[in-house]
Design a protein around this motif. Structure first.
Motif, PDB file in Angstrom:
ATOM      1  N   GLN A 202      11.445  -2.802   1.372  1.00 13.34           N
ATOM      2  CA  GLN A 202      10.601  -3.398   0.466  1.00 13.34           C
ATOM      3  C   GLN A 202      10.342  -4.716   0.850  1.00 13.34           C
ATOM      4  O   GLN A 202      11.088  -5.634   1.343  1.00 13.34           O
ATOM      5  N   LEU A 230       7.065  -1.846   2.581  1.00 13.01           N
ATOM      6  CA  LEU A 230       6.325  -1.249   1.504  1.00 13.01           C
ATOM      7  C   LEU A 230       6.296  -2.210   0.323  1.00 13.01           C
ATOM      8  O   LEU A 230       7.392  -2.940   0.103  1.00 13.01           O
ATOM      9  N   SER A 234       7.222   1.253  -4.423  1.00 14.69           N
ATOM     10  CA  SER A 234       6.685   2.377  -3.773  1.00 14.69           C
ATOM     11  C   SER A 234       7.784   3.532  -4.069  1.00 14.69           C
ATOM     12  O   SER A 234       8.879   3.212  -4.445  1.00 14.69           O
ATOM     13  N   ALA A 238       4.998   7.483  -1.086  1.00 18.50           N
ATOM     14  CA  ALA A 238       4.673   6.419  -0.244  1.00 18.50           C
ATOM     15  C   ALA A 238       5.595   6.638   0.954  1.00 18.50           C
ATOM     16  O   ALA A 238       5.234   6.637   2.118  1.00 18.50           O
ATOM     17  N   MET A 276      12.202  -0.051  -5.736  1.00 16.08           N
ATOM     18  CA  MET A 276      11.620   0.866  -5.279  1.00 16.08           C
ATOM     19  C   MET A 276      11.720   2.318  -6.174  1.00 16.08           C
ATOM     20  O   MET A 276      12.588   2.214  -7.485  1.00 16.08           O
ATOM     21  N   LEU A 348       1.196   8.007  -3.945  1.00 16.47           N
ATOM     22  CA  LEU A 348       1.182   7.027  -2.790  1.00 16.47           C
ATOM     23  C   LEU A 348      -0.037   6.250  -3.535  1.00 16.47           C
ATOM     24  O   LEU A 348      -1.202   6.835  -3.812  1.00 16.47           O
ATOM     25  N   GLN A 352      -0.314   0.613  -1.114  1.00 14.41           N
ATOM     26  CA  GLN A 352       0.770   1.067  -0.216  1.00 14.41           C
ATOM     27  C   GLN A 352      -0.051   1.644   0.919  1.00 14.41           C
ATOM     28  O   GLN A 352       0.527   1.440   2.279  1.00 14.41           O
TER      29      GLN A 352
END
Ligand SMILES: [Zn+2]
Length: 393
Positions: A202, A230, A234, A238, A276, A348, A352
């Motif tokens: 992250q 990311l 996400s 992703a 996430m 996604l 991202q």
């Protein structure tokens, strides 16, 4: 995958490591009411319990690690660091570094965690088994050569990679999908062209100024670090896109003899430390991909080691998803899945995708502009052939 080809390393003492009273990741102090700190390991024992109850551990050969020796630890860490960990632990409590609190059992647990990863890596290199899973505590990927950090005392997989090189592995890929950036692994190998470190984490989480896309290695190791930071939020889409578009092509370009995976599960949608959305299906899918890549690139040699994971209720299911994939089994029935899989952020998202597309276009290993030079000479790894195909064309 036959039972004899899979190894499961764990040790009771790893579950006895305890960073002491606190709340979350903060020890007791002004404004902090005693509860418990994360990484207290009834949770991890429960994870092993679910894997046993489901029958998945029956697919593995259960192995008990021996503690890592000083010689092993010194492959990565300086003597002062080892002495600090031993002294803090012998005192029964204290910080062995930066947010790296210990109890009496921590030094032994940390040596066992490293020992498991070293013995798993050397075991797959020897051909005694193909795949190994190390359910160990304390975690390792934040530990730097000269200091413990953020629950990590010794860098379990960094030592394992060095031990693998000592045993003749020419090129080692370390993939780290823990939600935090593995600054300790990155720092250890930043100038080493023969260890490719890929971190999917992250963006800006911890350490805050670590794991950026522009950190790609230095000197002889230029191009051998690949960070995928990311954005928070996400999810499944992703992470699978990263595996498909970043990890697989980078691994093929690099041509490892051995794959090590820092298989933290704190990128889940129920984890209190990250933001996430991953599910047990995400970890099952990523693990399956890495096992397939190992079959393609390393003669099947792959080691997974647990890192972070702080959801008391969801961590066991995430470990089960990972272990099931290693054993070649389908994803487990997940009673928690319904709370995460329908979320719109699981697909996604454009912002991202931009991170992934940037790396596809600009990272030396993917863009083909300046890949790390292959080491001279053949792999000294015994047994099955290791392609070691070197750099992309
Ligand atoms: Zn983590």
């Amino acid at each position: 995958m036959s039972t004899s080809r899979l190894a499961w390393y764990s040790h009771e003492i790893c579950f006895w490591h305890d960073p002491g009273p606190g709340s979350g990741y903060v020890p007791v102090g002004p404004g902090v009411e005693p509860l418990r700190q994360f990484a207290v390991d009834p949770d991890l024992r429960r994870a092993e319990g679910l894997a046993k109850a489901s029958g998945v551990t029956d697919r593995f050969t259960a192995l008990t690690p021996t503690p890592a020796s000083d010689e092993d630890l010194l492959l990565v860490h300086v003597p002062d660091h080892i002495e600090r960990v031993e002294a803090a632990s012998a005192a029964g409590a204290g910080d062995a570094g930066v947010y790296a609190y210990v109890n009496y059992h921590s030094a032994q647990a940390a040596r066992l965690a490293v020992g498991a990863c070293v013995q798993a890596a050397t075991g797959v290199l020897d051909g005694r088994f193909d795949r190994a899973y190390c359910l160990v505590r304390p975690p390792g990927h934040h530990a730097e050569p000269d200091r413990a950090m953020a629950l990590c005392l010794y860098n379990n997989l960094a030592v394992a990679a060095r031990a693998a090189q000592r045993q003749g592995a020419r090129r080692v890929l370390i993939l780290d999908w823990d939600v935090h950036h593995g600054n300790g692994i990155q720092r250890t190998f930043y100038e080493d062209p023969d260890v490719l470190y890929i971190s999917v984490h992250q963006e800006g989480l911890f350490p805050a100024a670590s794991g950026r896309v522009l950190e790609t290695g230095a000197g002889a190791g230029a191009g051998s670090t690949l960070n995928v930071p990311l954005p928070a939020g996400s999810g499944h889409g992703a992470y699978l896109a990263v595996m498909d578009r970043i990890v697989e092509p980078a691994a093929r370009a690099f041509g490892p003899d051995l794959i090590l995976v820092a298989a933290g599960v704190d990128a889940s949608g129920h984890d209190p430390m990250g933001r996430m959305l991953c599910t047990s299906r995400t970890f099952h899918s990523m693990t399956s991909t890495m096992c397939r890549l190992a079959d393609e690139l390393t003669g099947g040699r792959i080691v997974f080691a647990h890192e972070g994971g702080y959801s008391a209720w969801y961590q066991p299911m995430l470990v089960l998803g990972t272990a099931s994939a290693i054993a070649g089994l389908p994803a487990p029935q997940d009673p928690f899945l319904h709370s995460l899989e329908h979320l719109p952020g699981q697909r996604l998202q454009r912002h991202q995708d931009r991170v992934i597309a940037h790396l596809e276009d600009h990272h030396p290993l993917l863009a083909g502009s300046a890949p790390p030079a292959p080491a001279a000479g053949p792999s000294a790894v015994a047994g099955r052939s290791a392609p070691g195909t070197g750099v992309p064309t």
